[in-house]
Design a protein around this motif. Sequence first.
Motif, PDB file in Angstrom:
ATOM      1  N   LEU A   1       0.833  -1.199   0.000  1.00 13.08           N
ATOM      2  CA  LEU A   1       0.000   0.000   0.000  1.00 13.08           C
ATOM      3  C   LEU A   1       0.872   1.255   0.000  1.00 13.08           C
ATOM      4  O   LEU A   1       0.634   2.190  -0.778  1.00 13.08           O
ATOM      5  CB  LEU A   1      -0.944  -0.001   1.211  1.00 13.08           C
ATOM      6  N   LEU A   2       1.888   1.283   0.845  1.00 14.22           N
ATOM      7  CA  LEU A   2       2.788   2.438   0.879  1.00 14.22           C
ATOM      8  C   LEU A   2       3.486   2.638  -0.463  1.00 14.22           C
ATOM      9  O   LEU A   2       3.629   3.771  -0.930  1.00 14.22           O
ATOM     10  CB  LEU A   2       3.834   2.274   1.986  1.00 14.22           C
ATOM     11  N   ALA A   3       3.930   1.550  -1.077  1.00 13.63           N
ATOM     12  CA  ALA A   3       4.605   1.653  -2.377  1.00 13.63           C
ATOM     13  C   ALA A   3       3.657   2.211  -3.433  1.00 13.63           C
ATOM     14  O   ALA A   3       4.039   3.076  -4.232  1.00 13.63           O
ATOM     15  CB  ALA A   3       5.125   0.283  -2.803  1.00 13.63           C
ATOM     16  N   SER A   4       2.436   1.735  -3.422  1.00  6.43           N
ATOM     17  CA  SER A   4       1.451   2.206  -4.392  1.00  6.43           C
ATOM     18  C   SER A   4       1.150   3.692  -4.205  1.00  6.43           C
ATOM     19  O   SER A   4       1.105   4.465  -5.160  1.00  6.43           O
ATOM     20  CB  SER A   4       0.172   1.380  -4.244  1.00  6.43           C
ATOM     21  N   VAL A   5       0.962   4.097  -2.955  1.00  7.85           N
ATOM     22  CA  VAL A   5       0.647   5.494  -2.671  1.00  7.85           C
ATOM     23  C   VAL A   5       1.869   6.379  -2.949  1.00  7.85           C
ATOM     24  O   VAL A   5       1.721   7.505  -3.440  1.00  7.85           O
ATOM     25  CB  VAL A   5       0.130   5.651  -1.230  1.00  7.85           C
ATOM     26  N   ALA A   6       3.069   5.880  -2.674  1.00  7.08           N
ATOM     27  CA  ALA A   6       4.279   6.647  -2.983  1.00  7.08           C
ATOM     28  C   ALA A   6       4.403   6.854  -4.494  1.00  7.08           C
ATOM     29  O   ALA A   6       4.753   7.950  -4.949  1.00  7.08           O
ATOM     30  CB  ALA A   6       5.515   5.935  -2.436  1.00  7.08           C
ATOM     31  N   ALA A   7       4.106   5.818  -5.259  1.00  5.88           N
ATOM     32  CA  ALA A   7       4.152   5.951  -6.724  1.00  5.88           C
ATOM     33  C   ALA A   7       3.106   6.956  -7.206  1.00  5.88           C
ATOM     34  O   ALA A   7       3.377   7.768  -8.093  1.00  5.88           O
ATOM     35  CB  ALA A   7       3.924   4.593  -7.376  1.00  5.88           C
ATOM     36  N   ALA A   8       1.922   6.909  -6.618  1.00 15.70           N
ATOM     37  CA  ALA A   8       0.883   7.877  -6.982  1.00 15.70           C
ATOM     38  C   ALA A   8       1.335   9.294  -6.639  1.00 15.70           C
ATOM     39  O   ALA A   8       1.120  10.230  -7.414  1.00 15.70           O
ATOM     40  CB  ALA A   8      -0.423   7.543  -6.272  1.00 15.70           C
ATOM     41  N   GLY A   9       1.981   9.462  -5.493  1.00 17.29           N
ATOM     42  CA  GLY A   9       2.477  10.779  -5.104  1.00 17.29           C
ATOM     43  C   GLY A   9       3.525  11.298  -6.073  1.00 17.29           C
ATOM     44  O   GLY A   9       3.536  12.487  -6.417  1.00 17.29           O
ATOM     45  N   ALA A  10       4.405  10.415  -6.529  1.00 18.22           N
ATOM     46  CA  ALA A  10       5.408  10.824  -7.516  1.00 18.22           C
ATOM     47  C   ALA A  10       4.740  11.237  -8.825  1.00 18.22           C
ATOM     48  O   ALA A  10       5.148  12.220  -9.462  1.00 18.22           O
ATOM     49  CB  ALA A  10       6.401   9.688  -7.748  1.00 18.22           C
ATOM     50  N   ALA A  11       3.703  10.510  -9.212  1.00 12.29           N
ATOM     51  CA  ALA A  11       2.954  10.869 -10.421  1.00 12.29           C
ATOM     52  C   ALA A  11       2.252  12.217 -10.230  1.00 12.29           C
ATOM     53  O   ALA A  11       2.225  13.042 -11.145  1.00 12.29           O
ATOM     54  CB  ALA A  11       1.950   9.779 -10.763  1.00 12.29           C
ATOM     55  N   HIS A  12       1.695  12.447  -9.048  1.00  7.27           N
ATOM     56  CA  HIS A  12       1.055  13.735  -8.767  1.00  7.27           C
ATOM     57  C   HIS A  12       2.068  14.868  -8.879  1.00  7.27           C
ATOM     58  O   HIS A  12       1.770  15.928  -9.442  1.00  7.27           O
ATOM     59  CB  HIS A  12       0.440  13.743  -7.366  1.00  7.27           C
ATOM     60  N   ALA A  13       3.262  14.662  -8.338  1.00  9.00           N
ATOM     61  CA  ALA A  13       4.307  15.694  -8.404  1.00  9.00           C
ATOM     62  C   ALA A  13       4.633  16.015  -9.855  1.00  9.00           C
ATOM     63  O   ALA A  13       4.775  17.191 -10.226  1.00  9.00           O
ATOM     64  CB  ALA A  13       5.557  15.227  -7.657  1.00  9.00           C
ATOM     65  N   TYR A  14       4.708  14.998 -10.670  1.00 10.50           N
ATOM     66  CA  TYR A  14       4.977  15.218 -12.094  1.00 10.50           C
ATOM     67  C   TYR A  14       3.838  16.010 -12.738  1.00 10.50           C
ATOM     68  O   TYR A  14       4.080  16.979 -13.472  1.00 10.50           O
ATOM     69  CB  TYR A  14       5.164  13.880 -12.813  1.00 10.50           C
ATOM     70  N   LEU A  15       2.610  15.611 -12.464  1.00 11.27           N
ATOM     71  CA  LEU A  15       1.461  16.296 -13.056  1.00 11.27           C
ATOM     72  C   LEU A  15       1.364  17.748 -12.580  1.00 11.27           C
ATOM     73  O   LEU A  15       0.927  18.623 -13.335  1.00 11.27           O
ATOM     74  CB  LEU A  15       0.161  15.549 -12.723  1.00 11.27           C
ATOM     75  N   LEU A  16       1.759  17.988 -11.361  1.00  8.82           N
ATOM     76  CA  LEU A  16       1.697  19.357 -10.835  1.00  8.82           C
ATOM     77  C   LEU A  16       2.757  20.253 -11.467  1.00  8.82           C
ATOM     78  O   LEU A  16       2.563  21.464 -11.607  1.00  8.82           O
ATOM     79  CB  LEU A  16       1.878  19.356  -9.314  1.00  8.82           C
TER      80      LEU A  16
END
Length: 184
Positions: free
Chosen positions: A164-179
Amino acid sequence: MPFTLPSRTPSGPRRRTLLASAAGAFALAGCSTSEPSTTETSGGGPSAADRARARAALDSRALAERYAAVITAYPSLAERLRPLRAEVVRHTAAFDSGSRASGSPSPSASASESAVAAGATPAPSATVPATEKDALKELASAERTLADQRTKALLDVPGELARLLASVAAAGAAHAYLLTEGTK
């Protein structure tokens, strides 16, 4: 002259029987060992996994509040930020629901207190940068920092929480890119 079989039957178990017995014993031994329970503790307090889950939920909650503050300050960014904020809110719910499923108390003040005690930062003040570009950069930085923290925490938590942490960390990295996309 016809070929005759030896009259003597070998004593002891056959090779196939030995191999089958060894494989069965190995399988049973593998089934009997298990990961330590995430609810096991040494001092009656929350386990390391429960503390990590509570911290992750609190951090996600704080990040969702940052998104809300930026959306309030800059309504022109709302369309871009609402889906990302909704994801962060779902991350919070995933961490909270996991703590209830493992038998931990619901994410109440006690979970928040233990997360703060574990070093989690409480929700930031409602200060928003002066420009939209700076606000997006701050959100991207917060997403990256949180993704890095969660990636480091993977080593200290058991399987399901680590996934779960790995998945959410990957989503956070994707959010940073999109931002940061289009703001350079």
